[in-house]
Every structure is written in C-alpha cells, then in structure tokens.
Design an enzyme around this catalytic site. Sequence first.
Site: not given
Length: 512
Positions: A183, A293
Amino acid sequence: MMKKAIKKVSNLLGQPQEHIRHHITQPDDSDISFYRNSIHKFDGSLIAMARDHVSRFLIVFSERQGGVITRFTGEQIGDVGIHARLCPLDATNAAVLRELFFWTTPVSLKKQKTTIGCGDRLGLASAGHIAAIKHFDGVKPVLAQQSMRELKLTNRTYRQVVDDAVFQVFQVGYEGGYGADGDHLKTIPDIDLALESGMPMITLDLSDVMRADAAKWGAGEIEKEFATFPEAERSRLLANYAGKEFSIAKSPAVKFSKAAVMRCAVMYHKAMDFAAEVNSFLKQRRGEDYDLEISIDETTVPTLPEDHVFIINELHHRKVKPSSIAPRFIGEFQKGIDYIGDNEKFSSQFAIHCAIAATYGGYKISVHSGSDKFAVFPAIGSLTKGHVHLKTAGTSWLESLRMLAEEEHILFKVIYKRALIGFNEATKLYHVKTNLSMAPDIDKLYEDDYPKLLNRDDVRQILHITYGTILNDHSIRPMFFSAMHKHEEYYHELVMAHFEKHLSALKLTRRA
Ligand code: ZN
C-alpha cells in the site's frame, strides 16, 4: 506426556476429513484445542492449526514415515510410533502451506466486483474480516495490506504481513481467495519488496512525482513550466485535449480549455511517466497477474473531473490499465472517524468519478481511509453499485483496543496513557483534527466506562495513530499480545461485527 487432543486426532487419522473435524469439536479437558476448519488431509498426512494458552501453531500428523510431514519444520511430539510434528508459525511453514493449499496464496482481485482492504496491523484480525465478508455476495477481502509507514511502525516485513494472512486463512479454512496490497508505495525498490513477498496488488502513490501545488499556480507560472516540456509532447497534449470534449456516461461532458490542459500536464505528466515505468516493472515480474492501483489521494486539492479524465487518458496512452484509481475527494477522510464535509457535494462529485471510471475501462474507484465513513457509505454503495475498492486500516486495530477496554481494564489504562505521551510525535506522520486537550482524564473514569472512549472521535484518532508507540513499548508489547491471544475469539467477533456494519452501510447484498 501426550496431550489428550493430540492423541485423539492421531487415533482418528484414518477417518475422512469431515469426520475428524466433527469429532474434534467435542469438549476436551486437554489444554490444546484445534481450529476445526483448519483440519486438512493431504496425501496420507493431516495438517491442522491449534492453540494452547500461550500461542498458536501447526500440528502435522502422518500415517507413515516420510512424506509431506518432513517439509514442515518443527519438533517431533507424542509417543513412539506416532508421526506428529509441532510446527511454529514461521516463514518456512507458511511457504509450505502456500504450496500445498493454493487458496492460502494471495491472488489478483482485478475481476472481482467489490473488494475491501482489511489492513491488519497486528496480523491477527483476518479471521474476523473473513467471517464478515462471507456473509455478503461478490465481496473479496484484501487481507494483507500495509504501507511502508505501517511496516516501520509495527516492525514487520512484507513477508510477515503475507505469512500472517496465510495462517489466518488456513486457520479458518477460507478458500474464497484474497488479495495482498503493497500500500502507498512510491519507489521501485519498495514495490520490489512487496512483489518478492507475493503481493499481487500494488498501490502506487504518486504524491512525490506529481506537482499538486501547481493547482494553485497562476496562468503565467503554468505556461512557463509547460514551455519546458519537449515540443512534440506539448503539441500532442494540446492537440488531444485543448478545446476537446470528452463524453461521459450519464454526466455532462468534460471540456478542456488550453489553460486546463497545461495545468494538468504540469501536475501529472511526470507522474504518468513513472506510472508507466512501474507498470512495465509489474508486467515483467508478474505477467498479467497483478492489480495496479493509482493513488493521488494524499494531497490537499480535490481531484477535479478534468484531472481524472486527463489521468486515465494519459495512462491509456502509455498502455497502462489500472485496476483502480484513488482520487482525492471533496471533504475530509480522516483516520478512524466519520466523513467531514458536505454529503451532497461529495455525492455529486463522487458520481462523476464513477461515471468516468465506467466510461474509460470500468476500473474501480478506490476510497482510502475508508473505515467508519458511515455518512457517505450509502452514496458510495449506490453510486458504484458495489463496483468499488474500500480501503481500511487502523479501524481493526481500534477494535483490539475496544476489546481491551472491555476485558482488560488495567492494560487498557496503561495503553491509553502511553498513547497520550506518543500523540504529538505521531502527528508528524498522520494528519488528524484532534489535539490532546480534548482527551478525557482516564483516572477520573469508571472502568466500566472505558469502552465508551472508543466511541469518541478524539480518542479514536489518538489511539489510531499511536499504534507504533504502543506496540514498540517493551513493557506493553508482551502483555498486549498475550491479552490478544487470550481473547482471540472475542476479538474476531468484534472485527466481524464492525465490518458487517460497513458492508451493510454500503448496501451490499447479504447472502441468504
Ligand atoms: Zn491513501
């Protein structure tokens, strides 16, 4: 002395898996208990997870010498003639589980409609996340998900984050598939670490390579900066965007003025080049089996519709197909508390972002700091029709503290006081609206009122961002983890209830 529970399982070895699972749930006076759904037969062996009052571990039984049992590291247990090994939850044994049971390995969730990022800073919450998600249709969890910041503050590695998820998945026998997300990564070496550990999803944080401040520049400044771009690129950008209309399903078309093209180019062009570099790195390492992402949420200016249209078109120009994009929305998505801002303004702009995503390839809109945003969940759920990635992290950590506030008053009080000491330091890494003067004096509270602290925004934020201070305090750490072990089941129940609340608010379909 042979533990009764182990003796019992070794006597059942010849029976079918379901039979063993059924019989092992019988109450037993042994101090070892097996996790029923972890009991798996494999090629003459039986592999299961179990716990005693101190820790969790694997136990592997074998009907004969040799075979799969030899692949697990651990110590021989039980009487002569029984082949059984007690194996720690370490990297070697996690790797063996991943090989033997493919469903314990994280996978790409590109094709899944609804995905929920379940950041689990402790490596102990996944069983609760899985229990909640199983109650809803078409939802998959990203069980392993950490940023570099979280890794540093919790002293974990990406390998440990994935391994913790592997053991939780095996413990509950969840075969539905799950994701793992490196992340908010900003560099190729960091991305490499996540890939090495088997994470199929990368959230690329572009905040260091984009120029968010250019949103506030004057026309002259933008023009001057745009003039430094190579000529061919300048002409391409102006020809492709200036004065052009981009039609978007069910929304007004997005039209670019020349000034807007130049502003977008200055803000995002370099970032798009970096995204392309990262994308080819991912392709080289994982073929097509990855989720990328694109995150532009860690900035102060909301992402305008024209910014979003520019970004997706420039990504496509560079042959990058993101699985999800995380824009910066209107209002504030602060850690651990509800949405701050105008719900209606949020909804109308969120709708445009969804429409752009639907028009340009159907990737998911990703909502970061997505836990506890109950005020906007109904809008997010209905505008995306569930085609969304919702990322949560610290809220599962807060549930562990809620559990302590209910069950372990003395320890909770120590942790609360430690959090207050560490708060100012933590605000250097996390932006929150709370300040210390708002925190209640715990010495003046009744113990029974401790759990109510977890319902206050100020206390939630203080505890949310001080996890590093708390977990790295050597007088707290062992007590904390032993309390987590003691109340394991109850912690999973709290996490499950909390996540069910999220999924219901998103209007996802509950399984019959
Ligand atoms: Zn974010």
